[in-house]
Design an enzyme around this catalytic site. Structure first.
Site, PDB file in Angstrom:
ATOM      1  N   CYS A 189     -28.965  17.084   0.993  1.00 26.23           N
ATOM      2  CA  CYS A 189     -28.065  17.857   1.843  1.00 26.23           C
ATOM      3  C   CYS A 189     -27.936  17.137   3.181  1.00 26.23           C
ATOM      4  CB  CYS A 189     -28.624  19.258   2.036  1.00 26.23           C
ATOM      5  SG  CYS A 189     -27.583  20.288   3.049  1.00 26.23           S
ATOM      6  N   THR A 445     -24.422  46.039   1.179  1.00 30.75           N
ATOM      7  CA  THR A 445     -23.248  46.370   0.366  1.00 30.75           C
ATOM      8  C   THR A 445     -22.225  47.057   1.248  1.00 30.75           C
ATOM      9  OG1 THR A 445     -22.433  47.517  -1.575  1.00 30.75           O
ATOM     10  CG2 THR A 445     -24.194  48.589  -0.371  1.00 30.75           C
ATOM     11  N   TYR A 446     -20.964  46.850   0.888  1.00 31.90           N
ATOM     12  CA  TYR A 446     -19.904  47.564   1.590  1.00 31.90           C
ATOM     13  C   TYR A 446     -19.233  48.524   0.615  1.00 31.90           C
ATOM     14  CZ  TYR A 446     -20.738  43.580   4.566  1.00 31.90           C
ATOM     15  OH  TYR A 446     -21.355  42.619   5.330  1.00 31.90           O
ATOM     16  N   ASN A 447     -19.858  48.662  -0.556  1.00 34.01           N
ATOM     17  CA  ASN A 447     -19.312  49.518  -1.607  1.00 34.01           C
ATOM     18  C   ASN A 447     -17.891  49.136  -1.988  1.00 34.01           C
ATOM     19  OD1 ASN A 447     -21.623  51.146  -1.968  1.00 34.01           O
ATOM     20  ND2 ASN A 447     -21.102  52.218  -0.066  1.00 34.01           N
ATOM     21  N   THR A 448     -17.611  47.842  -1.954  1.00 34.75           N
ATOM     22  CA  THR A 448     -16.285  47.397  -2.376  1.00 34.75           C
ATOM     23  C   THR A 448     -16.446  46.306  -3.428  1.00 34.75           C
ATOM     24  OG1 THR A 448     -16.260  45.721  -0.668  1.00 34.75           O
ATOM     25  CG2 THR A 448     -15.190  47.798  -0.157  1.00 34.75           C
ATOM     26  N   THR A 457     -22.446  48.950  -6.147  1.00 40.62           N
ATOM     27  CA  THR A 457     -22.634  47.601  -6.679  1.00 40.62           C
ATOM     28  C   THR A 457     -24.095  47.278  -6.923  1.00 40.62           C
ATOM     29  OG1 THR A 457     -22.720  46.729  -4.446  1.00 40.62           O
ATOM     30  CG2 THR A 457     -20.588  46.711  -5.538  1.00 40.62           C
ATOM     31  N   GLU A 522     -16.897  38.179  -0.164  1.00 38.63           N
ATOM     32  CA  GLU A 522     -17.757  38.613  -1.264  1.00 38.63           C
ATOM     33  C   GLU A 522     -18.462  37.429  -1.913  1.00 38.63           C
ATOM     34  OE1 GLU A 522     -15.740  42.698  -2.840  1.00 38.63           O
ATOM     35  OE2 GLU A 522     -14.582  40.869  -3.031  1.00 38.63           O
TER      36      GLU A 522
END
EC number: 1.11.1.-
Lengths: 551, 790
Positions: A189, A445-448, A457, A522
């Site tokens: 890297c 999580t953003y619940n999307t 999720t 995401e």
């Protein structure tokens, strides 16, 4: 011309006091002007052959300064500094000096620049984060700019990294950066290596060490073996490795130092995964991040084109995307449907114990074949490879060794109960910081999901997490590994496996081909899960070996 | 361990006997549980599930419950519990989330009774109701607790903790309906078994996971909890809010805690990592464990008291694959090895020290530190039979008194406050500081400042009158410069070697001023000098013509007017150019041909009455600045700073460092500087001299120091209207869009210092309020309150 008075001090810019920054910048401006004047005067006078060398040296120095200024003008969280450094660059240009321009666009090669937060548009919380980061390091690196998709995690990440590198700890500062270099070099890297080479020199490290591990002290050389095993096949770590490090007479490590080193190694292994997984571009002020060549239409650089930032390219992507739009739309729908089914079917369908046990084995075995087809050997860039030995040593599938290495059971040694206590005992406060980081990464999580809102999720996140641990041979007794097959499709598995095991082989195609309808944020979220799960897996193996050594 | 000890306890007819013993298991144990009759113990682990009977001399394997060709994960046990009413009934919690019950009464080889697969994650704990035969409770990693009735196929009720994983569940022994559960996030919840909808009570007990809890067998309200934060806490649950009664700090995270039967304040703990021992604590003595069992070679995973009414038998299972019975008699008692000592400062700086008499006696051969008066008093300690650690014979108490006035630190505070460190030319700073030091009676320090001024200030700037009194007139001849330096004799030998150098024909005076301890040496010096010994004089000069004048001047200036000026500084103006100025101080001291050394014994003693431990030597030396730049002295100055720091006067070292700034900084390595700074700042803060300490921080050049006052500089404010924190700006509330702090006088927003009346809470700009209250005593807001400003 005395070098001393032209020594540029950048640390003044890190101050939160605007007048201090002002004076620091003014100083820099003076120095640059002086250097420019000097160069011009040299040019005008007939050149002595002996002067030629010093001339290029000072030109080099000036260019370095200008590159740094360019970085500041783009990446400093303080508006006044951005404006002033841009102004200085302009005024230098007017003097007839060639000034650099950033090469490529944006912090990531995979994510279009417009998706990523621009410095200057951040909200108060992010600004505080940026300012903290800038104050601590004197720069705002591309990793930070990509991670800021998830500010909650970023905060914890920066806090941990700051503690590991700059706060109280058993290892001296230059050792810490050197270990970071060693760890990042295992995955070739160059981004992280470059970053830490600068830091290493800045904290007074011996430049000789950078010529290769064999020039570093014996103590660090001893760590090479652990670094190698930990990076590629952590399940092979035994207490003999630990013993070898702790009992090497005058070169031996203390337990506290070793834990510090292990945490640093795992941190940088997984950070290398993130760097490749998100396609982080070189820093503007480092090599390959800027160019002094004037822009010309015919001369687009390769990374511009692969970047998806160029307008022509944008169209290509779109046209390619249009074909699959309906496809990938169904992908998301199908995934959601599967999650629903799993949720409901759980109670009805009762897998037998034998089946459950075999599912883990199957998943383990399958992960072996997941590798992407393009298996061409990438030869590491020369400047990076000198930091590690035994380049041939790479990831070998855990399952191939399944016969000899017993499965690691989380119920017998887990981070929360065991790892935490050990780390916190030997390197106080770090256990707490890492624990927080794991928690945030696991529970974030953003619940999307893509275009859907209010989705739970947790099942998907758990599947990803456990899949990674599965690749390292870590088993959760209470998990049905059949779920992984249902939830993670092949292209996603390829991506995960590549990022976690051989990050240097990640390509933009892989990044694009999984979860096509999902947002970039995401995908970055997925990367956070990947790197934290990887770090935990490595830590678990290393800490278990230390525990075994201690008992 | 081989020692045989039989213990007989009166237990309703039956007696327990046994000895400390252990047996090897085939695999690591995760939990153990004892049968009601105290004769059998069950051991469960990932790959072990066996019942052993406890015989007199050994454990005997009675039954292996792990049957079947291919053992399933259902048999991988995280916890096991034996019913306390029914000796045929057991329950296990499996790592895959299954709760299994076992009936030993079944005729077949497989004793498995029922299987509950309701939990989604690992079950951490199972618990039978203490009096009800069919009620079983489980707590799982998925955050749920389930209550099973063994007569039915599924759970009766589910309790959701709404926080994280459940680590332990325990039925209360006294309250029929109550149980406690502990969570990974540090919470403890109290539930009523009839009300699954919400918990009765919840509180945060630990920082990090709470691994275990145990109800007190007798005291109905007491609950002991142990957590990853290495603490055992005892809570009184009878009060409205759970009250922490006791807290024991252990050295590793606490995995299990069990109250000791029949001993109200004792509990046993074992740890999850690193530490393999089992401790029995008296919660009232939280620092030293009452007993310690050290048999295991790996972490102990399960502990159980063998019988609910016998305090002397403890059983334990461990990761090292062994099962142990520990006898309390054989426990090691750390307190026997401890040397209890006590140390306390009194109000006036007295120091009391108590220790075991034997220790003190052994030490009495040593000489007491000089300067301290020591009043040892010995007394016999009354033995208190109730005390758990009674029997420590007797202790000795020594009290060290401060010498009156000797330890006062008033000078430190005064000096810190009055010193000027910046903002004026160097010369003024030095003069000012010298004056301060002199007024506080610290002559040596004053002298040092004066000399520093002389060294570092260029001649043109030095007003001759300031130099010192004896030079006054002499310097009128123009050329001469005075360079004084102060040599502290680190080694006494140095002081005695006061050799002064004379160039040919030049006029130079040197004065050796030595304190009482060095007087003899001075006299020797005097004898060495060739006849120019003028005993009653303060100075000896190579007086050429102006001697008279000087003689006249000195007493006049120095004495009648300033009787406190006790350091006679003598110096002579130069008459002639020195051609061969000696290059360095070493050279200077090497030549020993000076006749002009004088030391007045009477004076010397009066000069430094306070400083009895070091001597002072001052050399006044005339030099030309063209020959000796200030850099020349930097070595000396550095040594001087070191000397002060070593003497403990880090104040001087730091002050000089700041005042001289760049001139000396490069000579002293960064670390030393940092060390001085931190020590001084620490001292200042102890004396609550916040302003001075902040000034020092600000003036320091070391980065590590100057960042000290950059940390935690944020002040959080809440809006006075809506009580919400104001995040973005300190004066306008984002929520109610009102300015929070208005000045009652000018009705503008206050952005700087805000002062308000504690009576009516009106206020405003500091300046405005001050001005207002000069003219009126009423509140400027018109509320009628009589505000006071002090």
């Amino acid at each position: 011309m005395a070098e001393g008075e032209n020594e540029v001090r950048w640390d003044g810019l890190c101050s939160r006091d605007s007048t201090t920054r002002e004076t620091a910048l003014e100083n820099i401006r003076q120095i640059i002007l002086r250097k420019t004047e000097y160069l011009r005067s040299v040019k005008e006078t007939p050149c002595h052959p002996s002067d030629g060398l010093s001339n290029t040296v000072s030109l080099d120095g000036l260019n370095k300064l200008l590159a740094h200024l360019l970085m500041l003008s783009k990446r400093c969280p303080f508006k006044d500094v951005r404006e002033k450094s841009e102004f200085i660059l302009k005024s230098i240009q007017e003097l007839g000096i060639r000034i650099p321009r950033p090469l490529g666009h944006g912090p990531s090669r995979f994510i279009p620049e417009k998706e990523i937060l621009q410095v200057g548009n951040e909200d108060a919380q992010m600004h505080a984060l940026f300012a903290d980061s800038f104050a601590a390091l004197g720069r705002l690196d591309n990793i930070t700019l990509v991670m800021v998709f998830h500010p909650q995690y970023l905060e914890s990440f920066l806090k941990t990294q700051h503690y590991l590198l700059q706060m109280d700890g058993p290892l001296p500062l230059h050792y810490r950066h050197y270990i970071g270099i060693m760890a990042a070099a295992r995955h070739q890297c160059s981004y992280l290596v470059n970053l830490h080479v600068n830091d290493f020199l800045h904290v007074g490290g011996d430049p000789k060490w950078l010529n290769g591990l064999e020039n570093a002290p014996q103590k660090l050389q001893n760590l090479g073996e652990l670094n190698k095993v930990l990076a590629h096949r952590p399940w092979l770590i035994t207490k003999e490795h630990i013993e070898g490090l702790l009992k090497a007479e005058e070169h031996s490590w203390s337990l506290a130092e070793l834990v510090h080193a292990v945490v640093l190694l795992t941190h940088y292994h997984s950070l290398a995964s993130f760097t490749f997984g998100c396609g982080i571009s070189p820093e503007i002020h480092c090599d390959g991040g800027h160019t002094f060549r004037p822009p010309s239409v015919s001369n687009y650089c390769i990374c511009d084109i692969t970047n998806g930032n160029h307008s022509v390219d944008e169209m290509q992507v779109n046209s390619a995307g249009n074909v699959s739009v309906s496809d990938s739309f169904f992908e998301v729908e199908a995934l959601m449907e599967k999650m629903r089914q799993l949720q409901e079917c759980r109670d009805e369908e009762e897998a037998s114990q034998e089946e459950m046990a075999s599912r883990f084995e199957i998943e383990k075995r399958e992960s072996m074949f997941v590798f992407s087809s393009d298996d061409e050997e990438v030869t590491p860039a020369r400047d990076v490879s000198r930091h590690f030995e035994d380049t041939s040593y790479g990831y070998k599938d855990f399952s191939r060794h399944g016969m000899h290495v017993p499965t690691f059971r989380v119920q017998d040694y887990c981070w929360e109960d065991h790892g935490y206590s050990l780390v916190n005992r030997l390197y106080p406060d770090v256990g707490q910081l890492i624990d927080e980081k794991f928690h945030i990464a696991y529970n974030l999580t953003y619940n999307t999901m893509a275009m859907h809102k209010d989705v739970d999720t947790s099942m998907l996140r758990r599947a990803i997490w456990n899949y990674i641990h599965c690749m390292f041979g870590i088993r959760y007794d209470d998990y049905d590994y059949g779920e992984i097959n249902q939830l993670l499709d092949r292209s996603f598995k390829v991506y995960i496996k590549t990022v976690v095991c051989t990050p240097e082989k990640v390509t933009k195609r892989m990044y694009d081909s999984f979860w096509r309808q999902f947002k970039h944020s995401e995908k970055v979220h997925v990367n956070l899960l990947l790197i934290e799960a990887r770090m935990q897996a490595e830590l678990l193996y290393a800490l278990r070996a230390i525990t075994r050594y201690m008992t | 361990m081989e020692k045989m000890s039989r213990v007989t306890t009166a237990l309703g007819g039956s007696t327990l006997t046994g000895r400390t013993m252990h047996c090897h298991l085939d695999a690591p144990a995760n939990a153990i549980s004892v049968c009601r009759d105290a004769a059998q113990v069950v051991v469960a682990g990932r790959s072990i599930f066996k019942i052993y009977s406890i015989e007199e001399e050994q454990f005997v394997e009675k039954l292996n419950l792990r049957v079947g060709r291919k053992p399933s994960l259902n048999l991988s046990c995280a916890d096991v519990v034996w019913h306390q009413m029914d000796e045929n009934l057991l329950a296990t919690a499996a790592t895959n989330g299954v709760v299994v019950t076992w009936n030993l009464g079944r005729p077949s080889r497989n004793k498995q009774d029922q299987l509950f697969t309701e939990h989604k994650r690992t079950v951490n704990k199972v618990c039978f109701h203490p009096t009800e035969a069919h009620v079983l409770l489980s707590g799982s990693q998925d955050g749920f607790m389930k209550c099973f009735d063994l007569r039915r196929k599924d759970s009766v009720s589910t309790f959701s903790g709404q926080s994280e994983s459940v680590r332990d569940v325990q039925f209360s022994i006294r309250d029929y309906f109550t149980f406690a559960s502990t969570f990974e996030n540090g919470n403890v919840q109290l539930w009523d078994i009839r009300r699954p909808d919400r918990c009765e009570r919840m509180f945060t007990a630990h920082n990090g996971p709470v691994f275990c809890c145990d109800w007190h067998p007798e005291d109905r309200g007491w609950l002991a909890t142990g957590g990853r934060d290495k603490m055992v806490k005892v809570w009184d649950m009878t009060t409205h809010r759970a009250k922490e009664m006791h807290c024991v700090q252990t050295i590793a995270s606490v995995a299990r805690v069990k109250w000791r039967p029949e001993c109200r304040h004792h509990l046993a703990t074992c740890s999850m990592m690193v530490d393999h021992n089992i401790y029995v604590w008296d919660v009232r003595r939280p620092f030293v464990p009452a007993a310690m069992f050290e048999e295991h070679r790996d972490v102990t995973t399960g502990i159980a008291w063998r019988h609910p009414h016998d305090p002397s038998f403890l059983l334990s299972g461990s990761k090292d694959s062994s099962l142990c019975q520990h006898l309390f008699r054989d426990a090691s008692q750390p307190v026997e090895r401890a040397n209890p000592e006590g140390l306390c400062y009194g109000l006036f700086g007295d120091l009391a020290f108590a220790a075991k008499e034997s220790l003190v006696a052994a030490e009495s051969g040593r000489k007491p530190y000089p300067g301290d008066r020591r009043h040892p008093m010995f007394f016999k300690r009354k033995l208190d039979p109730a005390e758990p650690f009674a029997g420590l014979a007797s202790s000795a108490l020594s009290v060290f008194e401060m010498e009156p006035g000797g330890g006062g630190m008033g000078w430190f505070v005064d000096t810190a406050e009055r010193y000027a460190l910046t903002g004026r030319p160097l010369a003024e700073l030095c003069d000012h500081n010298a004056k301060v030091a002199r007024e506080l009676g610290r002559n040596q320090v004053a002298q040092t400042w004066t000399m520093l001024r002389i060294i570092y200030c260029s001649p043109g700037l030095v007003p001759s009158a300031n130099l010192n009194h004896s030079v006054g007139k002499g310097s009128s001849c123009g050329l001469p410069l005075m360079n004084s330096f102060n040599l502290k004799d680190m080694a006494p030998g140095l002081g005695s070697e006061t050799r002064l150098d004379r160039g040919k024909g030049d006029a130079r005076s040197d004065t050796a001023l030595l304190d009482s301890s060095a007087t003899l040496i001075t006299n020797e010096d005097n004898e060495e000098t060739e006849g120019s010994d003028v005993p009653t004089d303060y100075l000896l000069g190579d007086a050429e013509g102006e001697e008279d004048e000087l003689y006249l001047l000195d007493p006049e200036h120095a004495h009648p007017e300033e009787p406190e000026y006790v350091l006679p500084q003598e110096a002579f103006p130069l008459r002639h150019e020195i051609v061969d100025t000696p290059p360095g101080p070493e050279h200077l001291q090497d030549k020993a041909d000076s006749p002009h050394v004088s030391g007045s014994e009477a004076d010397a003693t009066s000069l430094a009455p306070m400083d009895s431990s070091f001597s002072l030597l001052s050399v006044s030396h005339a030099l030309y600045d063209s020959r000796l730049p200030p850099d020349f002295f930097s070595v000396l100055v550095r040594d001087m700073l070191r000397f002060y720091a070593e003497q403990g006067d880090v104040q001087m070292a730091v002050s000089v460092l700041i005042v001289l700034g760049e001139r000396v900084r490069k000579d002293i390595d960064e670390q030393t500087q940092e060390h001085w700074y931190t020590s001084y700042i620490d001292l200042l803060q102890r004396f609550r001299l916040w302003n001075v300490s902040n000034e020092v921080v600000k003036l320091s050049t070391s980065r590590a120091i100057s960042c000290l006052n950059q940390a935690s500089t944020t002040l959080h404010v809440n809006c006075s209207h809506c009580k919400r924190p104001m995040s973005s700006r300190g004066w306008v509330c984002d929520r109610c869009h009102r300015c929070a702090s208005m000045c009652a006088v000018c009705h503008h927003v206050v952005k700087g210092l805000f002062v308000w009346c504690q009576g009516c809470s009106h206020g405003g700009h500091l300046q405005h309020i001050m001005k207002w209250l000069e003219g009126s005593s009423h509140c400027p807001a018109g509320c009628g309150h009589l505000c006071e400003y002090s």
